[in-house]
Design an enzyme around this catalytic site. Structure first.
Site, PDB file in Angstrom:
ATOM      1  N   GLY A 149      17.930  -4.378   3.402  1.00 21.28           N
ATOM      2  CA  GLY A 149      18.048  -2.933   3.214  1.00 21.28           C
ATOM      3  C   GLY A 149      16.801  -2.275   2.678  1.00 21.28           C
ATOM      4  N   THR A 178       7.105 -14.110   6.573  1.00 21.12           N
ATOM      5  CA  THR A 178       6.123 -14.920   7.290  1.00 21.12           C
ATOM      6  C   THR A 178       5.857 -16.224   6.539  1.00 21.12           C
ATOM      7  OG1 THR A 178       5.082 -12.923   8.154  1.00 21.12           O
ATOM      8  CG2 THR A 178       3.773 -14.937   8.196  1.00 21.12           C
ATOM      9  N   ALA A 198      10.598   2.026  -9.575  1.00 21.07           N
ATOM     10  CA  ALA A 198       9.383   1.291  -9.235  1.00 21.07           C
ATOM     11  C   ALA A 198       8.781   0.621 -10.465  1.00 21.07           C
ATOM     12  CB  ALA A 198       8.363   2.235  -8.604  1.00 21.07           C
ATOM     13  N   GLU A 264      -4.321  -6.144   2.624  1.00 20.65           N
ATOM     14  CA  GLU A 264      -3.344  -6.587   3.617  1.00 20.65           C
ATOM     15  C   GLU A 264      -3.465  -5.749   4.885  1.00 20.65           C
ATOM     16  OE1 GLU A 264       1.487  -6.965   4.388  1.00 20.65           O
ATOM     17  OE2 GLU A 264       0.740  -6.638   2.355  1.00 20.65           O
ATOM     18  N   GLY A 385       3.359  -4.828   7.283  1.00 29.19           N
ATOM     19  CA  GLY A 385       2.340  -4.259   6.406  1.00 29.19           C
ATOM     20  C   GLY A 385       2.570  -2.788   6.122  1.00 29.19           C
ATOM     21  N   THR A 387       5.038   0.276   8.261  1.00 28.14           N
ATOM     22  CA  THR A 387       5.007   0.786   9.633  1.00 28.14           C
ATOM     23  C   THR A 387       3.899   1.825   9.805  1.00 28.14           C
ATOM     24  OG1 THR A 387       6.542   2.601   9.197  1.00 28.14           O
ATOM     25  CG2 THR A 387       7.513   0.477   9.832  1.00 28.14           C
ATOM     26  N   GLU A 389       4.169   4.665  10.989  1.00 25.26           N
ATOM     27  CA  GLU A 389       4.669   5.975  10.559  1.00 25.26           C
ATOM     28  C   GLU A 389       4.446   6.165   9.056  1.00 25.26           C
ATOM     29  OE1 GLU A 389       6.046   5.017  14.385  1.00 25.26           O
ATOM     30  OE2 GLU A 389       6.342   3.850  12.554  1.00 25.26           O
TER      31      GLU A 389
END
Length: 399
Positions: A149, A178, A198, A264, A385, A387, A389
């Site tokens: 989610g 990964t 956060a 990254e 990494g 999107t 967008e």
């Protein structure tokens, strides 16, 4: 027309298909590393790569060979088992992977993403404990961010780490990880204080060989990058020492992630420009050899114009990438420019590979041709990494 095997095709790829001068960061030592990495990938990985694709995993022995060859943790200091290089050296290795066409060998994430978290935020004890083993391939690294989610929105992470004496008890699940089937050192993005959003996020290292309650789920069935194991991970009351926290105190995880994401995203750009150059090289080689209506495909004006466009765009991409690496090595690559590199280069990668596949005609749709594998492997670059967008959103905030 005889179809050549992968090894023959690799041999036709020039060191620089675009013919550009080398940037200052690609000095003699970087060039030597690139040549060595290219040779290693061609001789040690490529002959077995179809098997890795079929099995959907690169075997652990390949990682250990890469470690013995000095291709793991090239940018880590020598005192921690690395080679003492910079991101330029990591770029050389990633570019060699892309030029040879073994993109599913997941050492880029191990080298340029996981290890730097330990270097920058780990204690001296943590660095001495983990980095030398990562350099040999004894430990294979992964970072567990994404959840069922919570993808690009890292603030939505639900995995919880609760302190219990001198241990953390971790519960939660991760997906799309990964190196997930092989990794035995996993940096887990957790919430140590969910009430703080956060600011309640922490990064905790889990050595999977040493804990109970850790489970690997499926090796996920992906469209592309088949050779790279990508997995679900489950943490069921996994207990690790509180000393496995990265950073001096809890709640630093989100800041740590934001500080490391530019590298990254640049690393994703590295893979993009390398595949762009490989796609152009194999396509130019193909259209010179393939005949239609009594002449080579390259002799048609449409082919010439299309390749002229693609080479121009690839050259712009390479110059931009080289500038980003120069800035990054000097500490000047800002998050907005890194987001531009990730979004634009991965979009360009997908466009150029698609256009190149078209020039192969029906053969481009056949899995036995390398352009078909590139077409499948490229698509995820616009997703992981963060999107593209999300990259545009981050860029827009700077306006």
């Amino acid at each position: 027309m005889r179809r050549r095997n992968a090894e023959e095709i690799v041999a036709t790829i020039p060191a620089d298909v675009l013919g550009l001068p080398k940037p200052a960061w690609a000095g003699e030592d970087v060039a030597m590393l690139y040549d060595m990495a290219h040779r290693f990938m061609s001789e040690e990985i490529l002959p077995h790569y179809d098997g890795y694709e079929k099995n959907e995993i690169v075997d652990r022995a390949a990682w250990q060979k890469a470690g013995a060859a000095g291709l793991l943790c090239a940018s880590m200091p020598e005192e921690y088992g690395g080679s003492g290089g910079t991101f330029a050296h990591e770029s050389a290795i990633i570019e060699a992977i892309g030029h040879v066409g073994v993109d599913g060998f997941g050492i880029a994430l191990h080298n340029a993403i996981v290890a730097p978290y330990i270097l920058h935020y780990g204690s001296e004890e943590q660095k001495k404990k983990w980095l030398p083993k990562m350099a040999t391939g004894e430990l294979i690294g992964a970072i567990a961010m994404t959840e069922p989610g919570a993808g690009s929105d890292l603030q939505g992470v639900k995995t919880r780490a609760e302190k219990d004496g001198n241990q953390y008890r971790i519960n939660g699940s991760k997906t799309f990880i990964t190196n997930g089937q092989l990794a035995n050192l996993v940096i887990v993005v957790t919430k140590t204080d969910p009430s703080k959003g956060a600011k309640g996020t922490s990064l905790i290292v889990v050595e999977t060989d040493e804990v109970d309650g850790f489970e690997r789920g499926r090796n996920l069935d992906k469209i592309g990058l088949k050779a790279n194991d990508t997995s679900e991970l489950f943490f069921n009351d996994v207990r690790v020492p509180t000393s496995n926290l990265l950073g001096q105190e809890e709640g630093q995880g989100f800041v740590q992630l934001m500080q490391q994401l530019p590298q990254e995203r640049l690393e994703i750009g590295t893979g993009a420009i390398a595949m762009i150059e490989r796609a152009l090289a194999v396509t130019i080689d193909y259209v010179k050899d393939r005949k239609a209506f009594g002449k080579a495909i390259l002799d048609f004006q449409n082919t010439q114009f299309k390749l002229a466009e693609l080479k121009t765009e690839a050259t712009i991409g390479r110059v931009f990438y080289n500038d980003c690496v120069t800035r990054h090595i000097s500490g000047g690559l800002d998050p907005v420019t890194a987001s531009m590199a990730k979004y634009w280069l991965s979009d360009l990668q997908c466009k150029i590979v698609d256009e190149c596949l078209q020039l192969f005609g029906g053969y481009g749709y056949m899995n036995e041709y390398p352009i078909a594998r590139m077409y499948r492997d490229a698509r995820v670059q616009r997703i992981y990494g963060g999107t593209n967008e999300i990259m545009k959103l981050l860029i827009a905030r700077s306006l």
